[in-house]
Design an enzyme around this catalytic site. Structure first.
Site, PDB file in Angstrom:
ATOM      1  N   PRO A   1      -6.353  -7.677  -2.515  1.00 20.44           N
ATOM      2  CA  PRO A   1      -5.592  -8.187  -3.661  1.00 20.44           C
ATOM      3  C   PRO A   1      -4.134  -8.562  -3.405  1.00 20.44           C
ATOM      4  O   PRO A   1      -3.642  -9.484  -4.043  1.00 20.44           O
ATOM      5  CB  PRO A   1      -5.691  -7.050  -4.677  1.00 20.44           C
ATOM      6  CG  PRO A   1      -5.965  -5.821  -3.872  1.00 20.44           C
ATOM      7  CD  PRO A   1      -6.762  -6.283  -2.692  1.00 20.44           C
TER       8      PRO A   1
ATOM      9  N   THR B   1      -5.041 -14.016  -0.202  1.00 21.58           N
ATOM     10  CA  THR B   1      -3.791 -14.759  -0.358  1.00 21.58           C
ATOM     11  C   THR B   1      -2.679 -13.728  -0.268  1.00 21.58           C
ATOM     12  O   THR B   1      -2.448 -12.963  -1.205  1.00 21.58           O
ATOM     13  CB  THR B   1      -3.737 -15.476  -1.721  1.00 21.58           C
ATOM     14  OG1 THR B   1      -4.925 -16.250  -1.877  1.00 21.58           O
ATOM     15  CG2 THR B   1      -2.517 -16.374  -1.814  1.00 21.58           C
TER      16      THR B   1
ATOM     17  N   LYS C   1      -1.971 -22.441   1.265  1.00 22.59           N
ATOM     18  CA  LYS C   1      -2.640 -21.840   0.109  1.00 22.59           C
ATOM     19  C   LYS C   1      -1.669 -21.694  -1.076  1.00 22.59           C
ATOM     20  O   LYS C   1      -2.040 -21.933  -2.230  1.00 22.59           O
ATOM     21  CB  LYS C   1      -3.213 -20.477   0.511  1.00 22.59           C
ATOM     22  CG  LYS C   1      -3.736 -19.635  -0.622  1.00 22.59           C
ATOM     23  CD  LYS C   1      -4.931 -20.245  -1.329  1.00 22.59           C
ATOM     24  CE  LYS C   1      -5.433 -19.328  -2.454  1.00 22.59           C
ATOM     25  NZ  LYS C   1      -6.388 -20.026  -3.342  1.00 22.59           N
TER      26      LYS C   1
ATOM     27  N   LYS D   1       0.988 -13.114  -8.805  1.00 24.79           N
ATOM     28  CA  LYS D   1       1.363 -12.797  -7.419  1.00 24.79           C
ATOM     29  C   LYS D   1       1.535 -14.090  -6.610  1.00 24.79           C
ATOM     30  O   LYS D   1       2.519 -14.254  -5.885  1.00 24.79           O
ATOM     31  CB  LYS D   1       0.261 -11.938  -6.785  1.00 24.79           C
ATOM     32  CG  LYS D   1       0.389 -11.803  -5.270  1.00 24.79           C
ATOM     33  CD  LYS D   1      -0.942 -11.570  -4.546  1.00 24.79           C
ATOM     34  CE  LYS D   1      -2.066 -12.468  -4.879  1.00 24.79           C
ATOM     35  NZ  LYS D   1      -3.136 -12.651  -3.959  1.00 24.79           N
TER      36      LYS D   1
END
Ligand code: NAD
Length: 294
Positions: A65, A91, A166, A235
């Protein structure tokens, strides 16, 4: 091929199923026992820790996460007896990826930072876009794994480059979902029908991934179950802003997008589905964008 996999959430569990279906032997670990049980039922093999995964498999993948958890797991697998390469699909941002590349290199372990795009539906269908940076030879050696989960695109040998790609992709996704939410509320408030609006956007130049996929699947039917948590989207937006600021770049649009996501986090909580971004905008307007119950 023997593969280890750590992190069996929305993405990881679907990816492991693809790997098992493609004939790989997959050893798995998650801190949630129930997450392990469900992929073991689908044919994966249980491990008791991240370290045990790295003791048993030469290639260890992860879908975790946060950057902090990614680094914790990289530290745990670094001491493994069998691991040769670590493929991190999380990510995590480029700074965590660079740290993890360096940490693993000290133990003779190669790393491919390999964040993915395409969501849970892409993971289930094996159609993820996989952005990869790290040693080219390791990328080539991992072709069978990437083929099972989607389409891999080699970004660069530079550690963290795929993470930059990304973050760019996700700022676009975050902005287009926010923009689609705002205009849909505006149209409904003005008396337009939500389904007609989506049909027109998708036939014209206003189409986005949000209007084509996210609104029809999870907003109009009011299911809010697309499969990506608001906390994770926030995030990613914060990581983008950190990187853009470190480069000394203007962030006017990203700041506005971030405000909408921070407001969604405050109103709906980190575990809400990210399609919930429409809810605070609806609340302010006093309308609901949907064809089903709220
Ligand atoms: P998730 O929260 O559903 O899954 C994360 C999993 O990691 C959970 O099962 C959790 O129990 C496990 N975990 C946490 N700490 C751990 C530890 N120390 N050791 C082992 N397991 C641990 O998240 P997700 O939606 O599957 O996303 C995973 C990653 O992929 C994130 O970085 C996210 O940003 C990225 N991503 C998600 C999507 C999506 O649509 N869901 C799309 C692209 C990328």
């Amino acid at each position: 091929m023997d593969i280890g996999f750590i992190g069996l959430g929305n993405m990881g569990s679907a990816i492991v199923r693809r790997l098992v279906d493609a004939g790989h032997h997959v050893v798995v670990f998650d801190t949630r026992g129930a997450a392990i049980d469900s992929v073991v039922a689908a044919g994966a093999d249980r491990a008791a820790s991240a370290r045990e995964v790295a003791d048993r498999a030469p290639t260890v993948m992860a879908s975790l996460p946060t950057p902090q958890v990614s680094t914790q797991v990289a530290e745990a697998v670094a001491g493994g007896n069998h691991i040769q390469r670590f493929i991190d699909l999380s990510t995590a941002g480029s700074q965590a990826a660079q740290r993890n590349h360096a940490l693993l290199a000290e133990h003779g372990i190669a790393m491919l930072d390999s964040p993915v795009s395409g969501g849970v539906h892409g993971a289930q269908a094996g159609t993820l876009a996989v952005m990869v940076s790290g040693p080219r030879a390791e990328f080539d050696a991992s072709a069978a794994i990437f083929d099972a989960i989607g389409r891999a695109i080699f970004v660069s040998e530079k550690p963290g480059a795929a993470q930059m790609m990304k973050l760019v992709n996700n700022l676009m996704a975050a902005a287009s979902l926010a923009a689609t939410a705002e205009v849909m509320v505006m149209g409904v408030k003005a008396g337009l029908d939500a389904q007609v609006m989506i049909d027109v956007l998708n036939a014209g130049s206003g189409a986005t991934h949000a209007s084509r996929e996210k609104f029809p699947r999870a907003v109009l039917p009011r299911t809010f179950d697309y499969g990506f948590a608001t906390g994770l989207m926030v995030k990613d937006v914060r990581l983008y802003l950190d990187e853009a600021k470190a480069l000394g770049l203007p962030t006017q649009l990203a700041e506005s997008v971030a405000q909408l996501w921070e407001a969604t986090l405050a109103a709906e909580g980190p575990n809400s589905d990210f399609t919930s971004i429409v809810k605070p905008i609806e609340a302010a307007a006093g309308v609901v964008v949907g064809t089903g119950p709220r």
